[in-house]
Write an enzyme that holds these catalytic residues in place. Structure first.
Site, PDB file in Angstrom:
ATOM      1  CB  VAL A  89      -0.955  -0.009   1.206  1.00 15.42           C
ATOM      2  CG1 VAL A  89      -1.716   1.308   1.292  1.00 15.42           C
ATOM      3  CG2 VAL A  89      -1.924  -1.174   1.099  1.00 15.42           C
ATOM      4  CB  ALA A  90       3.909   2.189   1.884  1.00 18.28           C
ATOM      5  CD  GLU A 116      -2.904   4.580  -3.057  1.00 21.47           C
ATOM      6  OE1 GLU A 116      -2.790   3.597  -2.321  1.00 21.47           O
ATOM      7  OE2 GLU A 116      -2.248   5.630  -2.912  1.00 21.47           O
ATOM      8  CG  ASP A 127       2.199  27.771 -44.984  1.00 27.96           C
ATOM      9  OD1 ASP A 127       2.971  27.242 -45.787  1.00 27.96           O
ATOM     10  OD2 ASP A 127       1.070  27.316 -44.707  1.00 27.96           O
ATOM     11  CG  ASP A 176      -3.002  27.564 -46.146  1.00 28.46           C
ATOM     12  OD1 ASP A 176      -2.479  26.786 -46.983  1.00 28.46           O
ATOM     13  OD2 ASP A 176      -2.879  28.798 -46.210  1.00 28.46           O
ATOM     14  CG  ASP A 191      -0.381  22.638 -47.266  1.00 28.74           C
ATOM     15  OD1 ASP A 191       0.580  22.423 -48.016  1.00 28.74           O
ATOM     16  OD2 ASP A 191      -0.887  23.753 -47.087  1.00 28.74           O
ATOM     17  CB  THR A 205      -3.131  14.696   3.377  1.00 32.50           C
ATOM     18  OG1 THR A 205      -2.201  13.621   3.179  1.00 32.50           O
ATOM     19  CG2 THR A 205      -3.942  14.427   4.630  1.00 32.50           C
TER      20      THR A 205
END
Length: 893
Positions: A293-294, A298, A340, A616, A620, A715
């Site tokens: 767990v340590a 999580e 461009d 554009d 392209d 925390t």
């Protein structure tokens, strides 16, 4: 051709039945109750209410049950499942249920955050609504695609995405129908072609929603919108695939698997060692659970997802719409920008500032010159629609006394040979008193090569000699050197209609030259300077004249150390191109065909660069797809380019790209900051369990598993999220781009997290534990379980450990805000979210310690008041140790 099963449109009570779009155009117009002039605005609004908006059925990008299930099976969750199983086997059922509750809570939180991230990406479409051109009330106008209705007369042009299913009324287009048919080759569609296809999709007179017009122009009547289109029917039956993980998320997932493997290996290894050291099997299992767990951070994966989504929103505010979360991190590692010139480096607001006659002399344009400028155009000055350069030429022609109504011009025009990037010229064939006249405009070198005569301002037509040709080339070079975009304008009279483009563009008479200026955007120079400071090179790839492009490039600070024209680039061997692009030069590629962009992107990618490529146009699209980051122009670009790109600029501004790079670097740096913050707490959480195991249980467990869960999920979470919103660190854009293969977790990060902040936090936490425990009368030979009087002292001691880690978290949070810089450079209180997160952290810890119901759950008891006098220094000590380390790193740099 007649087709079976066709039906007429019948609207009753707000409902409509489909028509047969393959019947004759006249009958279809009648059945749709429309005309070639289009619907009226009033009728269009009514039909919009009947048929609804022209949009596809919306599907969620992923199925939520599967997405939620994945949160229960990622490596960190699997690690917690192992811990819960061990707790159950050890007989501590309450702990097992608590761990399961943590898994569920974490999965729901992660799922919710990913949903928020996905919605953030999907909502970007609202920033850039798509438009199309229709004829209503007899006039061409632009409307939102969603407002298109059956019966609208649609005006299609090159580069447009077909917004609905329609039947051609006039004209011819080339269509990329691969979105529907899977065939990559464009197909021809024309209003006058015979419709003999067996399938509707193959009809020569129909175009379909979602396909792309790659050439030509046409008018079409809309017969189906939204879910009634072919694409809509497919969308209703299909399920979109899940968005792929970004490279950063994949790296973090690999790190998570590594953490899981290490945690399990250490737990398995210490399980027998703990028994040999004197622990009971129940105690050894408790130790293994605590160790697992340590080691589990999580909140890591959901925090990263949320940080990337926040980065997408931040870039949207800057004018860069990101279509994939992964692009945020890729931006931060960009090494080369290929941009461009027109509209990106410049304002794309052209004006004519100089005119020359056929002999190259400065002059005011004569009638024939001005007529050619007004005729050889497709823009409409009245509605300000069309190419900015053409609008400037039309304005110049009008100021010279020639004004042409665009609608009349287009109706009377006999032939139109559109501008072709390969030919670099455009030609129209218009009626004239003597028959026909071809008007040509384009790149001077292309037009002059096809001229055999000139027309000076004074005098008649003169033959174009070699000396005159050389003099004109010198005039063009002089104009281009001053940053002007130069166009040559020519004409040829015909008694009979020319057969083809080659004939129309041969044996021309040069009418003159025009010089236009498109001034650089004022903010671009600063953006280019920021690129150079950040170790990013900028190349210009343009279809414009090399001298003009180089002049503009130098004005904004781009080196323009080498100017390579299109033919030279096409003839350049791969090895030579690679060597050119890996040199320290900044290059202007001029007169480059659209295919050149693809070749340049391939070469840069092959050389290991991370490339951002702007574009554009329709052509392209391949380069935009090939580049690491395709950047399309939102204001002036085509639908095809926007579809192919990863990022769309709403303002077409180069400075926005640089702002996006800064945002990408900020997001990536912030991900690493909260990884350091989260990892720093592994050491003080793991060390108490190792001390308990190595002492054979002589030293009681300084921290419980539930208290670890309170730290990791309670925390720790909000400060970690707040670090994901940290502003860019000073000097972020003065650092070279990170290497492509650099891992998100580095040795230096682990040294700071585990070796410095983690070790100091662990020492301080254990000091608090032993101070309370020994102060309460405990000795190494004392059995707490056999002495009821020490039980409360033990609860106070573990609470002191818990609170010490919480106070140390405050120090690690502020230390993690910077990677190299001192805290004073960014300011103590500049991240208000972090201040709020720290305040919540203290309140949450106080609730666990002082509220009786939570005391029972977490096994806490308020420690003696003198403990807090020492703990207030813990944040400063942790931060100070890391600050000193960063100071030494800066001093040694």
């Amino acid at each position: 051709m007649a087709h079976p099963h066709h039906v007429r449109t019948a609207e009753r009570n707000g409902e409509s039945m489909a028509v047969d779009p393959r019947e004759s155009a006249g009958r279809l117009l009648r059945d749709l109750r429309t005309r070639v002039e289009g619907l009226t605005e009033r009728e269009a609004r009514r039909r919009l209410e009947v048929h609804g908006p022209n949009e596809l059925p919306r599907h969620r990008a992923r199925q939520w049950p599967a997405a939620l299930l994945r949160q229960f099976t990622h490596p960190l969750a699997l690690l917690l499942w192992v811990a819960a199983a061990l707790a159950w086997i050890a007989g501590t059922r309450e702990l097992a249920w608590a761990i399961v509750a943590v898994i569920v809570l974490n999965a729901v939180l992660a799922f919710w955050q990913e949903e928020q991230a996905e919605q953030a990406v999907e909502s970007l479409g609202e920033y850039l609504p798509q438009h199309c051109r229709v004829r209503r009330d007899g006039h061409a106008r632009s409307v939102l695609v969603t407002e298109l209705v059956p019966g609208d007369v649609l005006l299609l042009d090159e580069g447009d995405r077909v917004p609905a299913d329609a039947r051609l009324l006039s004209g011819a287009v080339e269509i990329d129908a691969s979105a529907l048919t899977g065939e990559s080759s464009p197909v021809e569609r024309a209003a006058d072609l015979p419709d003999t296809a067996l399938r509707r999709l193959d009809s020569a007179v129909l175009v379909f929603s979602g396909t792309v017009c790659t050439g030509g122009a046409a008018e079409a009547v809309v017969h189906a919108t939204g879910r009634h289109t072919e694409l809509g029917r497919i969308a209703a039956l299909s399920v979109r695939v899940r968005i792929a993980e970004s490279p950063l998320e994949r790296q973090v997932r690999r790190v998570a698997w590594l953490i899981a493997a290490v945690a399990v290996a250490v737990a398995v290894a210490f399980l027998p060692l703990g028994v040999l050291a004197g622990l009971s099997w129940a105690q050894a299992f408790l130790f293994a659970i605590g160790l697992i767990v340590a080691n589990v951070p999580e909140g890591l994966l959901p925090t990263i997802t949320l940080a990337l989504a926040a980065g997408v929103r931040g870039m949207a505010r800057r004018g860069a719409l990101v279509k994939r979360l992964s692009a945020v991190e890729t931006l931060g590692s960009t090494t080369v920008i290929c941009t461009d010139k027109t509209g990106t480096l410049t304002r794309n607001v052209m004006r004519v500032v100089e005119a020359r006659d056929g002999a190259g002399e400065k002059t005011s344009p004569g009638f024939k010159f001005a007529t050619a400028l007004a005729s050889c155009a497709t823009a409409d000055e009245r509605t300000s629609s069309g190419d900015p350069m053409e609008l400037a030429l039309l304005d110049f022609a009008r100021s010279s006394g020639v004004s042409v109504d665009a609608e009349t011009r287009d109706q009377e025009r006999v032939r139109l040979f559109r501008f072709d990037p390969h030919f670099k010229r455009m030609t129209t064939v218009d009626p004239s008193p003597s028959g026909f006249v071809a008007h040509v405009k384009g790149a001077p070198e292309e037009v002059l090569a096809r001229c055999t005569s000139t027309l000076p301002a004074r005098g008649g037509t003169q033959p174009l000699t070699g000396a005159a040709r050389a003099a004109l080339a010198g005039v063009v070079d002089d104009m281009a050197d001053r940053g002007l975009r130069v166009l040559a304008v020519a004409k040829r009279d015909f008694t009979a209609l020319p057969d083809d483009r080659g004939t129309a563009e041969s044996e021309l008479c040069l009418l003159g030259l025009v010089g236009l200026i498109d001034p650089p955007r004022p903010e671009v120079a600063e953006a280019v300077s920021a690129c150079h400071s950040a170790g990013i090179r900028v190349h210009v790839v343009t279809g414009d004249n090399g001298r003009t492009a180089a002049a503009i490039a130098r004005q904004v600070g781009i080196g323009a150390d080498n100017v390579v024209d299109g033919p030279a680039l096409d003839a350049m061997p791969e090895a030579e191109l690679d060597g050119l692009l890996t040199s320290e030069q900044e290059i202007v590629f001029c007169r480059a065909a659209p295919e050149s962009k693809l070749r340049i992107a391939d070469a840069l990618h092959h050389c290991g660069h991370v490339v951002a490529m702007t574009g554009d146009g329709v052509n392209d699209a391949p380069a935009l797809r090939r580049a690491d980051l395709g950047v399309a122009m939102g204001a002036s670009g085509t639908d095809v380019a926007r579809e192919a790109a990863t990022i769309v600029l709403t303002d077409d501004n180069f400075a926005t790209i640089v702002g996006g790079i800064e945002e990408g670097r900020r997001v990536y740096a912030n991900v690493r900051k909260f990884i350091v913050y989260i990892f720093a707490h592994l050491t003080p959480e793991v060390l108490p369990f190792l001390l308990f195991a190595l002492s054979g249980g002589v030293i009681p467990l300084p921290l419980t598993v539930l208290q670890i869960l309170a730290i990791d999920l309670g925390t720790e979470t909000l400060p970690a999220l707040a670090l994901g919103r940290e502003r860019p660190e000073p000097g972020a854009m003065r650092q070279p781009p990170r290497e492509r293969k650099q891992s998100v977790v580095t040795r230096r990060m682990l040294l700071r997290a585990w070796g410095i902040m983690g070790s100091v936090s662990a020492i301080l936490a254990l000091a608090a534990f032993f101070a309370v425990l020994i102060g309460g009368g405990w000795r190494p030979d004392t059995d707490i379980a056999a002495d009821p009087g020490l039980h409360h002292v033990y609860l106070q001691a573990t609470t002191a450990t818990f609170l010490a880690i919480v106070f140390c978290q405050l120090g690690t949070a502020f230390a993690s805000r910077t990677d190299h810089a001192a805290l004073r450079e960014i300011g103590l209180g500049t991240n208000r979210l972090l201040l709020a997160g720290c305040a919540f952290e203290l309140l949450f810890a106080a609730a666990i310690v002082y509220l009786p119901p939570l005391q029972v759950v977490f096994g806490t008891a308020p420690p003696p008041s003198w403990v807090f006098a020492g703990m207030v220094l813990f944040p400063v000590l942790v931060w100070g140790a890391d600050e000193f380390y960063r100071y030494r790193v800066r001093a040694g740099a």
